[in-house]
Design an enzyme around this catalytic site. Structure first.
Site, PDB file in Angstrom:
ATOM      1  N   ASN A  42       0.727  -1.335   0.062  1.00 38.05           N
ATOM      2  CA  ASN A  42       0.031   0.030  -0.043  1.00 38.05           C
ATOM      3  C   ASN A  42       0.965   1.211   0.022  1.00 38.05           C
ATOM      4  O   ASN A  42       1.825   1.337   0.481  1.00 38.05           O
ATOM      5  CB  ASN A  42      -1.116   0.077   1.231  1.00 38.05           C
ATOM      6  CG  ASN A  42      -0.395  -0.238   2.313  1.00 38.05           C
ATOM      7  OD1 ASN A  42       0.476  -1.092   2.647  1.00 38.05           O
ATOM      8  ND2 ASN A  42      -0.845   0.325   3.710  1.00 38.05           N
ATOM      9  N   GLU A  44       0.435   5.136   0.701  1.00 36.11           N
ATOM     10  CA  GLU A  44      -0.651   6.185   1.118  1.00 36.11           C
ATOM     11  C   GLU A  44      -0.054   7.574   0.924  1.00 36.11           C
ATOM     12  O   GLU A  44       1.054   7.783   0.270  1.00 36.11           O
ATOM     13  CB  GLU A  44      -0.660   6.277   2.861  1.00 36.11           C
ATOM     14  CG  GLU A  44      -1.375   4.879   3.098  1.00 36.11           C
ATOM     15  CD  GLU A  44      -1.443   4.609   4.660  1.00 36.11           C
ATOM     16  OE1 GLU A  44      -1.145   5.647   5.323  1.00 36.11           O
ATOM     17  OE2 GLU A  44      -2.086   3.727   4.934  1.00 36.11           O
ATOM     18  N   GLU A  55      -3.088  -4.591  -3.164  1.00 27.59           N
ATOM     19  CA  GLU A  55      -3.621  -5.308  -4.114  1.00 27.59           C
ATOM     20  C   GLU A  55      -3.656  -4.815  -5.550  1.00 27.59           C
ATOM     21  O   GLU A  55      -3.231  -5.296  -6.637  1.00 27.59           O
ATOM     22  CB  GLU A  55      -5.013  -6.038  -3.929  1.00 27.59           C
ATOM     23  CG  GLU A  55      -5.204  -6.410  -2.791  1.00 27.59           C
ATOM     24  CD  GLU A  55      -5.729  -5.706  -1.450  1.00 27.59           C
ATOM     25  OE1 GLU A  55      -4.835  -4.808  -1.172  1.00 27.59           O
ATOM     26  OE2 GLU A  55      -6.596  -5.875  -0.717  1.00 27.59           O
ATOM     27  N   CYS A  86     -10.201  -4.973   0.443  1.00 25.50           N
ATOM     28  CA  CYS A  86     -11.517  -4.026   0.556  1.00 25.50           C
ATOM     29  C   CYS A  86     -12.404  -4.112  -0.827  1.00 25.50           C
ATOM     30  O   CYS A  86     -11.850  -4.794  -1.716  1.00 25.50           O
ATOM     31  CB  CYS A  86     -10.708  -2.502   0.529  1.00 25.50           C
ATOM     32  SG  CYS A  86     -10.215  -1.993  -1.098  1.00 25.50           S
ATOM     33  N   CYS A  89     -10.843  -3.196  -4.220  1.00 24.45           N
ATOM     34  CA  CYS A  89      -9.917  -4.259  -4.627  1.00 24.45           C
ATOM     35  C   CYS A  89     -10.735  -5.246  -5.115  1.00 24.45           C
ATOM     36  O   CYS A  89     -10.406  -6.034  -6.023  1.00 24.45           O
ATOM     37  CB  CYS A  89      -8.845  -4.485  -3.620  1.00 24.45           C
ATOM     38  SG  CYS A  89      -7.510  -3.142  -3.348  1.00 24.45           S
TER      39      CYS A  89
HETATM   40  N1  THU Z   1      -5.069  -1.587   2.690  1.00 24.89           N
HETATM   41  C1  THU Z   1      -4.638  -2.325   1.635  1.00 24.89           C
HETATM   42  O1  THU Z   1      -3.612  -2.118   1.212  1.00 24.89           O
HETATM   43  N2  THU Z   1      -5.544  -3.516   1.281  1.00 24.89           N
HETATM   44  C2  THU Z   1      -6.632  -3.590   1.533  1.00 24.89           C
HETATM   45  O2  THU Z   1      -7.335  -4.480   0.949  1.00 24.89           O
HETATM   46  C3  THU Z   1      -7.241  -2.944   2.878  1.00 24.89           C
HETATM   47  C4  THU Z   1      -6.670  -1.619   3.148  1.00 24.89           C
HETATM   48  C5  THU Z   1      -4.397  -0.543   3.332  1.00 24.89           C
HETATM   49  C6  THU Z   1      -4.854   0.797   2.493  1.00 24.89           C
HETATM   50  C7  THU Z   1      -4.237   1.907   3.610  1.00 24.89           C
HETATM   51  O3  THU Z   1      -3.012   2.196   3.292  1.00 24.89           O
HETATM   52  C8  THU Z   1      -4.400   0.934   4.984  1.00 24.89           C
HETATM   53  O4  THU Z   1      -4.547  -0.381   4.426  1.00 24.89           O
HETATM   54  C9  THU Z   1      -5.414   1.159   5.942  1.00 24.89           C
HETATM   55  O5  THU Z   1      -6.671   1.354   5.435  1.00 24.89           O
END
Ligand code: THU
Length: 136
Positions: A42, A44, A55, A86, A89
């Site tokens: 991820n 941010e 993902e 999520c 994704c």
């Molecule tokens: N996150 C993911 O990378 N994948 C998911 O399926 C759920 C959430 C990340 C996004 C964000 O950077 C952090 O988790 C908190 O939500």
């Protein structure tokens, strides 16, 4: 690559996550039907809404390299509970393989397997008449 190595790889890529706002790092490994793997973490942003999940990073890397026949997704996080993909994704993954297998691991390396169809019932799909996926 065996599952232990794929989970190792996912935990390694998880370390690259840029998650200073949530503090929640996620690692993803997508495995194609020819065994080729693509990783993602991820990423941010200070403008929170621009953040992207591990993902989708893996999917977009694969697509941009000409790969889209995904068979498995390995998803790991440094958390007590497994990190489920999520909704956004799930929809992006569905586009390429509604039958994708998803293996989740928590920080203790306890794994669980799910099918994307079970995680995203009644998914949206293109109903354009000229879509290659019409009716799928
Ligand atoms: N996150 C993911 O990378 N994948 C998911 O399926 C759920 C959430 C990340 C996004 C964000 O950077 C952090 O988790 C908190 O939500």
């Amino acid at each position: 690559m065996d599952m232990v190595k794929l989970i190792d790889l996912a935990f390694n890529v998880m370390k690259n996550a840029h998650a200073p706002y949530s503090g929640f790092k996620v690692g993803a490994v997508l495995i194609c039907n020819d065994g080729r793997v693509f990783t993602g973490c991820n990423v941010e942003n200070a403008s929170y809404g621009l953040s992207i999940c591990a993902e989708r990073v893996a999917v977009f890397k694969a697509i941009s390299e000409g790969y889209k026949d995904f068979e498995f997704l390995v998803l790991v996080s440094d958390s007590n509970e497994p990190c489920f993909p999520c909704g956004a994704c799930r929809q992006v993954l569905w586009e390429f393989n509604p039958d994708l297998k998803i293996i989740l691991s928590n920080k203790r390396r306890e794994t669980e397997e799910f099918g994307l169809r079970g995680l995203l019932p009644r998914a949206f799909f293109s109903q354009k008449k000229d879509s290659a996926f019409f009716g799928s």
